[in-house]
Design a protein around this motif. Sequence first.
Motif, mmCIF file in Angstrom:
data_model
loop_
_atom_site.group_PDB
_atom_site.id
_atom_site.type_symbol
_atom_site.label_atom_id
_atom_site.label_comp_id
_atom_site.label_asym_id
_atom_site.label_seq_id
_atom_site.Cartn_x
_atom_site.Cartn_y
_atom_site.Cartn_z
ATOM 1 N N MET A 1 0.869 -1.411 0.047
ATOM 2 C CA MET A 1 0.069 -0.153 0.066
ATOM 3 C C MET A 1 0.940 1.127 0.220
ATOM 4 S SD MET A 1 -2.804 1.081 2.782
ATOM 5 C CE MET A 1 -3.981 -0.453 2.258
ATOM 6 N N ARG A 2 0.492 2.242 -0.553
ATOM 7 C CA ARG A 2 1.240 3.484 -0.944
ATOM 8 C C ARG A 2 1.222 4.143 0.566
ATOM 9 N NH1 ARG A 2 1.726 5.623 -5.409
ATOM 10 N NH2 ARG A 2 -0.282 4.480 -6.169
ATOM 11 N N ASN A 3 2.628 4.617 0.980
ATOM 12 C CA ASN A 3 2.867 5.236 2.339
ATOM 13 C C ASN A 3 2.250 6.649 2.302
ATOM 14 O OD1 ASN A 3 4.268 3.297 3.294
ATOM 15 N ND2 ASN A 3 6.240 3.924 2.797
ATOM 16 N N ASP A 4 2.013 7.254 1.143
ATOM 17 C CA ASP A 4 1.207 8.684 1.312
ATOM 18 C C ASP A 4 0.167 8.651 0.132
ATOM 19 O OD1 ASP A 4 0.834 11.252 1.265
ATOM 20 O OD2 ASP A 4 2.662 12.116 0.594
ATOM 21 N N PRO A 5 -0.773 8.462 0.635
ATOM 22 C CA PRO A 5 -2.256 8.613 -0.366
ATOM 23 C C PRO A 5 -2.342 10.044 -0.955
ATOM 24 C CG PRO A 5 -2.754 8.291 1.984
ATOM 25 C CD PRO A 5 -1.407 8.189 1.926
ATOM 26 N N PHE A 6 -1.600 11.142 0.042
ATOM 27 C CA PHE A 6 -1.848 12.269 -0.620
ATOM 28 C C PHE A 6 -0.924 12.730 -2.156
ATOM 29 C CE2 PHE A 6 -3.597 12.625 3.316
ATOM 30 C CZ PHE A 6 -4.540 13.629 3.396
ATOM 31 N N ALA A 7 0.109 11.933 -2.235
ATOM 32 C CA ALA A 7 0.952 11.912 -3.477
ATOM 33 C C ALA A 7 0.248 11.496 -4.638
ATOM 34 C CB ALA A 7 2.193 10.987 -3.205
ATOM 35 N N PRO A 8 0.688 12.384 -5.709
ATOM 36 C CA PRO A 8 0.261 11.953 -7.068
ATOM 37 C C PRO A 8 0.183 10.530 -7.466
ATOM 38 C CG PRO A 8 1.369 13.983 -7.058
ATOM 39 C CD PRO A 8 1.503 13.504 -5.917
ATOM 40 N N VAL A 9 -0.531 9.982 -8.150
ATOM 41 C CA VAL A 9 -0.821 8.594 -8.473
ATOM 42 C C VAL A 9 -0.110 8.483 -9.622
ATOM 43 C CG1 VAL A 9 -1.974 6.737 -8.987
ATOM 44 C CG2 VAL A 9 -2.818 8.197 -7.017
ATOM 45 N N GLU A 10 0.762 7.250 -9.932
ATOM 46 C CA GLU A 10 1.506 7.357 -11.176
ATOM 47 C C GLU A 10 0.751 6.941 -12.318
ATOM 48 O OE1 GLU A 10 2.173 5.708 -8.513
ATOM 49 O OE2 GLU A 10 4.404 6.034 -7.794
ATOM 50 N N ARG A 11 1.065 7.209 -13.627
ATOM 51 C CA ARG A 11 -0.031 7.112 -14.589
ATOM 52 C C ARG A 11 -0.314 5.487 -14.848
ATOM 53 N NH1 ARG A 11 -1.112 9.852 -19.100
ATOM 54 N NH2 ARG A 11 0.487 11.557 -18.671
ATOM 55 N N ASN A 12 0.560 4.644 -14.542
ATOM 56 C CA ASN A 12 0.453 3.251 -14.872
ATOM 57 C C ASN A 12 -0.209 2.629 -13.618
ATOM 58 O OD1 ASN A 12 1.330 3.529 -17.541
ATOM 59 N ND2 ASN A 12 3.433 3.210 -16.691
ATOM 60 N N ALA A 13 -0.530 3.323 -12.657
ATOM 61 C CA ALA A 13 -1.267 2.710 -11.217
ATOM 62 C C ALA A 13 -2.575 1.979 -11.636
ATOM 63 C CB ALA A 13 -1.488 3.876 -10.235
ATOM 64 N N LEU B 1 -14.379 1.859 -1.149
ATOM 65 C CA LEU B 1 -14.077 1.663 0.420
ATOM 66 C C LEU B 1 -15.646 1.998 1.095
ATOM 67 C CD1 LEU B 1 -10.894 3.385 0.403
ATOM 68 C CD2 LEU B 1 -11.149 1.156 0.509
ATOM 69 N N GLY B 2 -16.448 2.680 0.246
ATOM 70 C CA GLY B 2 -17.791 2.982 1.180
ATOM 71 C C GLY B 2 -17.669 4.260 1.677
ATOM 72 N N THR B 3 -18.597 4.393 2.642
ATOM 73 C CA THR B 3 -18.785 5.738 3.558
ATOM 74 C C THR B 3 -17.475 5.741 4.405
ATOM 75 O OG1 THR B 3 -21.144 5.377 3.160
ATOM 76 C CG2 THR B 3 -20.166 7.004 4.719
ATOM 77 N N PRO B 4 -16.867 7.162 4.504
ATOM 78 C CA PRO B 4 -15.930 7.406 5.496
ATOM 79 C C PRO B 4 -16.321 7.326 6.871
ATOM 80 C CG PRO B 4 -15.882 9.038 3.758
ATOM 81 C CD PRO B 4 -17.112 8.141 3.550
ATOM 82 N N ARG C 1 -11.293 8.978 6.760
ATOM 83 C CA ARG C 1 -10.810 7.747 7.181
ATOM 84 C C ARG C 1 -11.731 6.693 6.831
ATOM 85 N NH1 ARG C 1 -9.040 6.181 13.216
ATOM 86 N NH2 ARG C 1 -9.633 3.906 13.473
ATOM 87 N N PHE C 2 -11.367 5.570 6.551
ATOM 88 C CA PHE C 2 -12.096 4.381 6.060
ATOM 89 C C PHE C 2 -11.925 3.064 7.073
ATOM 90 C CE2 PHE C 2 -12.088 7.133 2.397
ATOM 91 C CZ PHE C 2 -13.313 7.089 1.891
ATOM 92 N N ASP C 3 -12.647 2.554 7.615
ATOM 93 C CA ASP C 3 -12.430 1.538 8.559
ATOM 94 C C ASP C 3 -12.903 0.275 7.743
ATOM 95 O OD1 ASP C 3 -11.265 2.875 10.982
ATOM 96 O OD2 ASP C 3 -13.553 3.383 11.158
ATOM 97 N N THR C 4 -12.056 -0.646 7.130
ATOM 98 C CA THR C 4 -12.239 -1.923 6.395
ATOM 99 C C THR C 4 -11.866 -2.926 7.082
ATOM 100 O OG1 THR C 4 -10.374 -1.773 5.214
ATOM 101 C CG2 THR C 4 -11.903 -0.478 4.480
ATOM 102 N N ASP C 5 -12.468 -4.130 6.267
ATOM 103 C CA ASP C 5 -11.841 -5.329 7.052
ATOM 104 C C ASP C 5 -10.230 -5.504 7.015
ATOM 105 O OD1 ASP C 5 -14.358 -5.903 7.331
ATOM 106 O OD2 ASP C 5 -14.465 -7.336 5.270
ATOM 107 N N GLU C 6 -9.643 -4.728 6.076
ATOM 108 C CA GLU C 6 -8.052 -4.605 6.126
ATOM 109 C C GLU C 6 -7.534 -3.836 7.133
ATOM 110 O OE1 GLU C 6 -6.904 -4.094 2.047
ATOM 111 O OE2 GLU C 6 -8.194 -5.969 1.263
ATOM 112 N N GLY C 7 -8.358 -3.160 7.604
ATOM 113 C CA GLY C 7 -7.803 -2.002 8.845
ATOM 114 C C GLY C 7 -8.022 -0.565 8.229
ATOM 115 N N LYS C 8 -7.651 0.460 8.873
ATOM 116 C CA LYS C 8 -8.064 1.821 8.623
ATOM 117 C C LYS C 8 -7.210 2.280 7.330
ATOM 118 C CE LYS C 8 -4.904 3.695 12.083
ATOM 119 N NZ LYS C 8 -4.767 4.599 13.407
ATOM 120 N N GLN C 9 -7.725 3.042 6.569
ATOM 121 C CA GLN C 9 -7.190 3.515 5.375
ATOM 122 C C GLN C 9 -7.641 5.231 5.172
ATOM 123 O OE1 GLN C 9 -7.361 1.263 2.219
ATOM 124 N NE2 GLN C 9 -6.737 2.693 0.457
#
Length: 730
Positions: free
Chosen positions: A1-13, A44-47, A66-74
Motif C-alpha cells: 500500500m502506498r505510504n502517502d495517499p496524498f501523493a500524485p498517482v503514477e500514470r500506470n497505477a 471503500l464505502g462511506t468514510p 478515514r475508512f475502516d475496512t476489514d483490512e484495517g483503517k485507510q
Amino acid sequence: MRNDPFAPVERNATSAVAAPASGWTAVAPVPENAAPPPVRHSRLGTPSQRWCYRNASGKLLFIACRFDTDEGKQFLPLSYGRDEQTGANAWRWKGLPEPRPLYRLDGLEAEPKAAVIVTEGEKAADAAAAMLPGFVVTTSPNGSKSARKADWSPLSGRRVIIWPDADEPGAAYAEAVMQCLAQAGAASVSVMRLPEGLPAGFDAADAFAEGWMDAQLQALIQASDEAGVSVSASGADDGEAEGAAEPKKQRTKKPSAFDFLPDETEFWHDPDRESHVTYPTGDHFEHWPVRHRFFKSYVAGIYYEKTGEALGSSALDDTIRIMEAKAQSGACYPTFRRVGAHDGDYFLDLCDQDWRAVRVTKGRWTVGQFPHVKFLRSASARALPEPQRGAGYRDLKPFINVGSEQDLMLVTAWLVAALRPEGPYPLLCVSGEQGSGKSSVTDLLANLIDAEIGKKRTVSKDERDLVIAAKNGHVLAFDNMSSVANWFSDSLCRLSTGGGFATRALHTDNEQIVLEAQRPVILNGIPDLTGRADLSDRAIAIHLPRIPEEERQTERHLKEELERMRPYLLGALLDAVSEGLSRRASVKLANPPRMADFAEWIEACSPAFGWEPGQFLEAYRLSRTDAAKVALENDPFGSELIRIIKRHRATGFSGTATHLLEVLNEHAAPAIKNMRVWPSTAATLGTLVRRAAPLLRSEGYAVTDSRTAEGRMIIIRPLSSAHPNEETGV
C-alpha cells in the motif's frame, strides 16, 4: 500500500482507490458554488470520519477521510479541482500539491498569541483541543510519515509543544516536526514528556477517552518546558548550544478561563444528566445550563477582565465542553422552574436581578436568597413583585369577570394549587362570548404567579412545541382556542396528572427532549373546552359573562390598578400556601373526588380565605358536574352507552367487549350507529369505554375490568353496589 495517499498517482497505477487522468489541477479554497463532495467512495464505502482542512479565513481547502475496512483503517484525501482537458470542475480522491496546509488554520489565525499543540493526526488534534482550551491545536496531513510535506510557516514566531504518540513512529514524527519548526522560525519548540507505562500508540484521543483534565496536561507541558527540550533555528537542542550567554527564559503558560472562576463556582448535573453551573456574581449566586448564552458571556467577560484579551470562539467552545464534563462528575441536584421545594418547604422564584425567592414554611413566608434551591430561568421570564401582606382573595374580583362567588373560589383554588411544586394540577378552562374578558383573565392569572413575556400561546403545532414550553416554564396558557384536538387533550391530561413526554430534539437524529412533569395549564375560548371526558375529569370550568358597556374600564386604568395590587394579591396566595403547609398532614377527606391531592391541598389552605370546611369541596363538585354534562353532550357514543345501560342494564353489565358490543348494537339508535364514532370492533369499543368512564361515573356507574379464563371482562355497575369513589380500571 502506498505510504502517502496524498501523493500524485503514477500514470500506470491500477489501484481502484485513485487513478485519475493526467492534467487535473486542484482548486483551493473550494468555491462556494462548488457541488457537494461525494458521501462515499466507490470501493471503500462511506468514510467513518471526515476532517475539513480550512485556510486562515475558514474557507474549505480539502477533506481528509478515514475508512475502516476489514483490512484495517485507510486514509484518503478528497479535494476539488479542474480537468485541464475538459475544463470541468469536480471532486477527486486525491490530495493537494506540496507543501500541504496544516489542520485548523482558522484557529491559529483567531488566536495569534496562543501557544500551539501539535499532535499526530486529526482525531488526536480534536481531542487535545477539547482538553486544552487555552491552546490552539494543529497537525499535518497524513500523520507520521508526511510531516516534511506540510507548510509549517504559520507557526513562525509561535511557542509550540509537540504531543507525540507513545511509540517509535510517534517519536520519529516529533523529531521531524521539530526540524520543520526550526526551519519555519518557531519561537520555541518542546516535546511533551508523557508518563511512563502508557500503552503503545497512546495518543491525545486516548487521553481524552480516559478523562485527562486540563490541570494534569498543564503539568506535563510545564515539565517539558523546564526540561529544556526545545530547538533553535539550527536544529540543535537549546540546552546544547555552544556559547549560550544565558539560559532560556521560561515562558508562562497562557491562562485558562478556569483560572479566573470564583472558588465558589460549582459544576453539577440534574437527574436527566444535563450539565449546569452555579457561580457567584455581585452579591448573589446564579444557576444556568453550562451551554446557556448567559454563562458563556460571563466566562468570556471574566477572561477579558483578567487578561485584557478576548477569548476566541474556538477556545470558548473547548472550555465549555470541559465544563460540561466536570458537571457530569459533580453533584446531582433537582432543578425547578418558578416553584420549588426543599426539606418540606416551598419556594417561589421572584426572578429578579438579585435572584431572590420566597420561602414558604408552616405558618409564615419570607423573602431572601436561597442558592441551595436550583432554580433555572428562561430568557422570557420576568420578575414578580415582592409580596406584601394585607389583602384577601376577594381583592382579585375587580380584575376578573367571574359570574359568581363559586367561580371566584375555584379560580383562587387553581392559583393556590399552581404555587405547589408538585401536582396534580387541575386544568383551568375559561369560556365566554366575545367581550367577556377571557384573554385578560388568562393573562392576569398566569402572570400573577409566573410572569413571562408572551405568556399566552396559540395551540402548539405538535407535541414537541408543548414539551419545550413545559420544560422551560411553569404555567402554560393557551389563548383563543376554538376546539381541543384529541392529541392535545391527551397531552394536557398528562401535564395535569403526570406522565412522560419524549420527542426528538431539533437538528439531531437520536437525541431526545425528555420531560416527566406536571404543569398548571389555563386555556380559554368561546366554546366550552371540556368536551372530552378525560379532560373534563381533570378540569375546572369557568364561564365568563359579557361585560356590560357601562362597566368597562380602560386597559391603562386596569393595568395601573393591577400593578398596585399585585404584591398584595401574591401575598394573600402565599398566606394560603403557608396555612396549607401547616394543616395538610391533618386534613383527610372522607370521600375524596378525582384529583384528590388537589382537593385535599385546597381544603388545607381554606381557612386562610375564611372558607368553611367543605365549602370548596361543594363548589368543586358542582363544577365537575357541569363539566361532565358538557362532556356528555359532546360524546355521542358515551351518551348512547349511558342511555342503554340505564334502560336495559340498570343493574349493570359484566362480560367481554364482544358481548358488550352486541348489546349496544341491539339497542342503539340507528342514527347513532351510523356515525363514524360508533365502534365497529371489540378493540375499538374498549378504547371508547375507557374514555367514557368519567361520564359513566358522573351518572352513577363505575367501570372496572378483570381477566378471566374467558378473556378480559368489562364490568359496569352502579356505584351504590361498589365503593362510592371506585375509579375505572379499564
